[in-house]
Design a protein around this motif. Structure first.
Motif, PDB file in Angstrom:
ATOM      1  N   PRO A 189       0.788  -1.016   0.075  1.00  0.00           N
ATOM      2  CA  PRO A 189       0.043  -0.045  -0.097  1.00  0.00           C
ATOM      3  C   PRO A 189       0.963   1.406   0.155  1.00  0.00           C
ATOM      4  O   PRO A 189       1.910   1.472   0.737  1.00  0.00           O
ATOM      5  N   GLY A 249      -2.556   5.213   3.059  1.00  0.00           N
ATOM      6  CA  GLY A 249      -3.231   4.900   4.217  1.00  0.00           C
ATOM      7  C   GLY A 249      -2.317   5.035   5.349  1.00  0.00           C
ATOM      8  O   GLY A 249      -1.341   5.833   5.266  1.00  0.00           O
ATOM      9  N   GLY A 250      -2.706   4.389   6.309  1.00  0.00           N
ATOM     10  CA  GLY A 250      -2.051   4.630   7.767  1.00  0.00           C
ATOM     11  C   GLY A 250      -2.990   5.069   8.617  1.00  0.00           C
ATOM     12  O   GLY A 250      -4.374   5.000   8.528  1.00  0.00           O
ATOM     13  N   TRP A 251      -2.569   5.447  10.091  1.00  0.00           N
ATOM     14  CA  TRP A 251      -3.359   5.963  10.908  1.00  0.00           C
ATOM     15  C   TRP A 251      -3.781   7.456  10.638  1.00  0.00           C
ATOM     16  O   TRP A 251      -2.872   8.366  10.453  1.00  0.00           O
ATOM     17  N   ARG A 252      -4.986   7.728  10.900  1.00  0.00           N
ATOM     18  CA  ARG A 252      -5.350   8.975  10.796  1.00  0.00           C
ATOM     19  C   ARG A 252      -6.417   9.389  11.857  1.00  0.00           C
ATOM     20  O   ARG A 252      -7.196   8.683  12.022  1.00  0.00           O
ATOM     21  N   GLU A 253      -6.139  10.817  12.115  1.00  0.00           N
ATOM     22  CA  GLU A 253      -6.849  11.111  13.495  1.00  0.00           C
ATOM     23  C   GLU A 253      -8.337  11.246  13.024  1.00  0.00           C
ATOM     24  O   GLU A 253      -8.646  11.847  11.992  1.00  0.00           O
ATOM     25  N   LEU A 254      -9.351  10.906  14.027  1.00  0.00           N
ATOM     26  CA  LEU A 254     -10.683  11.050  13.584  1.00  0.00           C
ATOM     27  C   LEU A 254     -11.225  12.518  13.590  1.00  0.00           C
ATOM     28  O   LEU A 254     -10.544  13.371  14.347  1.00  0.00           O
ATOM     29  N   ASP A 277     -15.843  11.767  10.829  1.00  0.00           N
ATOM     30  CA  ASP A 277     -16.103  10.509  11.756  1.00  0.00           C
ATOM     31  C   ASP A 277     -17.067  10.595  12.973  1.00  0.00           C
ATOM     32  O   ASP A 277     -17.228   9.748  13.694  1.00  0.00           O
ATOM     33  N   HIS A 278     -17.276  11.866  13.206  1.00  0.00           N
ATOM     34  CA  HIS A 278     -18.031  11.974  14.432  1.00  0.00           C
ATOM     35  C   HIS A 278     -19.448  12.128  13.982  1.00  0.00           C
ATOM     36  O   HIS A 278     -20.161  12.663  14.818  1.00  0.00           O
ATOM     37  N   SER A 279     -19.856  11.807  13.025  1.00  0.00           N
ATOM     38  CA  SER A 279     -21.190  11.733  12.528  1.00  0.00           C
ATOM     39  C   SER A 279     -21.852  10.516  12.345  1.00  0.00           C
ATOM     40  O   SER A 279     -21.090   9.792  11.856  1.00  0.00           O
TER      41      SER A 279
END
Lengths: 322, 76
Positions: free
Chosen positions: B62, B65-70, B74-76
């Protein structure tokens, strides 16, 4: 609100230092060795006591494993609600068993208000809103907080854990089931193994229809080799950076879906942040249920994660897993 | 008398030699069958691996991608 903190170690001490003094009327610290010093540092609103006084509203239990159920029972009998930073299987089981008594007395017991369990359950509940069906939930954690957390980590690895599978509990040997798990940076990848963790007991309450719930913790070869022996070397005062990871597998709009959420932080600091946010729910109670419940079932997960983010505990989502 | 004893010994030796020869041939055949099976299995595995290697395109790790802060959505 009058707040008592039982156990002023790595987690309890941070809660006492960080909780805003304007949100509470009085802070009572209960600890055999550290309460006096800490109370004198904090000021007039804080005092130490040998036991939890009967006039407090909320008791935060951050004491060592094995003692939390007795403290919680005493607290609800004296008319206080409880926020317990419990991570051992025995404590979680004991606290959940106080459900009926807590309901009868009109009090609330928040079980597992730490990094894991605690934040893991909130993340799982939040991630479940993106899926139509959740089949599996897999928890992993790495790192330890204070010395008693490290002792609990050592003890958990040497004892059998429980896997939840279609409504049944299956005991699995501690230190077995190696799985490479990726945590948010800077933690990275770690081999994780089954252990006697309290997470599955609480996650299964949140997702009773899930087919599988498992929990693993990171360990080295030395950890696994020495897990069944007494801890001969004293643990560090603080274990440094750690992390938690929650993987949900299920279905969304007819497609197989995997959602992975994680967080990286020093476990003691993160547990203190989560416990403080849980206490905040009692400062401004909206519709708190009485009884003994996992943290996630008592709060709005989105709002709770946002609150944690403002306090420096960020949740991250792994993308590229599909 | 001596000739009779000599004849008996000759027969005993002849039959023992025959038994030994039969056993040797039996074990030799079994060993050869084992070798044949090993060679067949290894050749088969090598051929399958070769076909897969030739037909496969190879994976590309890949690149995103990887880690992404919310964040907000993302909060809906």
């Amino acid at each position: 609100m009058r707040l008592a903190i039982v156990g002023c170690g790595a987690v309890g001490g941070q809660i006492a230092r960080r909780i805003p003094s304007n949100t509470i009327d009085q802070l009572v610290l209960v600890d055999h060795s550290q309460a006096d010093d800490l109370a004198s540092q904090l000021g007039a609103y804080a005092k130490s006591a040998p036991i939890v006084p009967p006039d407090v509203d909320v008791v935060v239990i951050a004491s060592r494993w094995g003692s939390q159920t007795a403290v919680a029972r005493q607290a609800i009998r004296s008319g206080a609600s409880v926020v317990a930073v419990a991570d051992s299987m025995e404590d979680v089981r004991g606290l959940l068993a106080l459900n009926v008594e807590a309901q009868e007395r009109g009090q609330t017991i928040v079980v597992g208000a730490g990094f894991s369990p605690g934040l893991t359950g909130v993340m799982a509940l939040h991630a479940s809103t993106w899926m139509s069906v959740v089949d599996e939930i897999h928890i992993a954690k790495v790192g330890t907080g204070g010395p008693w957390c490290a002792r609990q980590h050592h003890r958990a690895l040497g004892n059998p854990g429980l896997d939840y599978r279609r409504g049944a509990w299956i005991p699995r040997s501690g230190g077995s089931g190696r799985e490479l798990s990726w945590f948010p940076d800077p933690v990275g990848s770690h081999d994780c193994y089954r252990a006697a963790m309290g997470d599955p007991l609480l996650i299964a309450q949140l997702f009773p229809e899930a087919e599988r719930v498992t929990a693993r913790m990171a360990a080295t070869r030395r950890d696994r080799l020495t897990a069944r022996f007494p801890m001969l070397v004293p643990p560090h005062p603080d274990g440094g950076i750690g992390g938690v990871r929650v993987e949900l597998r299920g279905w969304s709009e007819g497609r197989r879906e995997i959602v992975v959420l994680g967080s990286a932080a020093p476990p003691a600091e993160a547990s203190a942040t989560v416990a403080m946010a849980a206490v905040h729910e009692f400062v401004a109670p909206t519709n708190v249920q009485t009884g003994s419940y996992p943290l996630a079932s008592l709060i709005d997960p989105q709002q709770f994660l946002r609150r944690l983010a403002t306090q420096g505990l960020h949740t991250e989502r792994f993308e590229g897993a599909q | 008398m001596t000739a009779q004893i000599h004849e008996q010994w000759r027969l005993i030796l002849k039959s023992a030699t025959w038994v030994l020869a039969r056993k040797t041939i039996f074990y030799a055949m079994a060993f050869l069958r084992f070798v044949q099976r090993v060679v067949t299995a290894v050749t088969g595995a090598a051929m399958i691996a070769g076909v897969l290697r030739l037909r496969g395109q190879g994976g590309v790790p890949p690149q995103t991608g990887g880690w992404r802060e919310l964040s907000g959505p993302d909060h809906s």
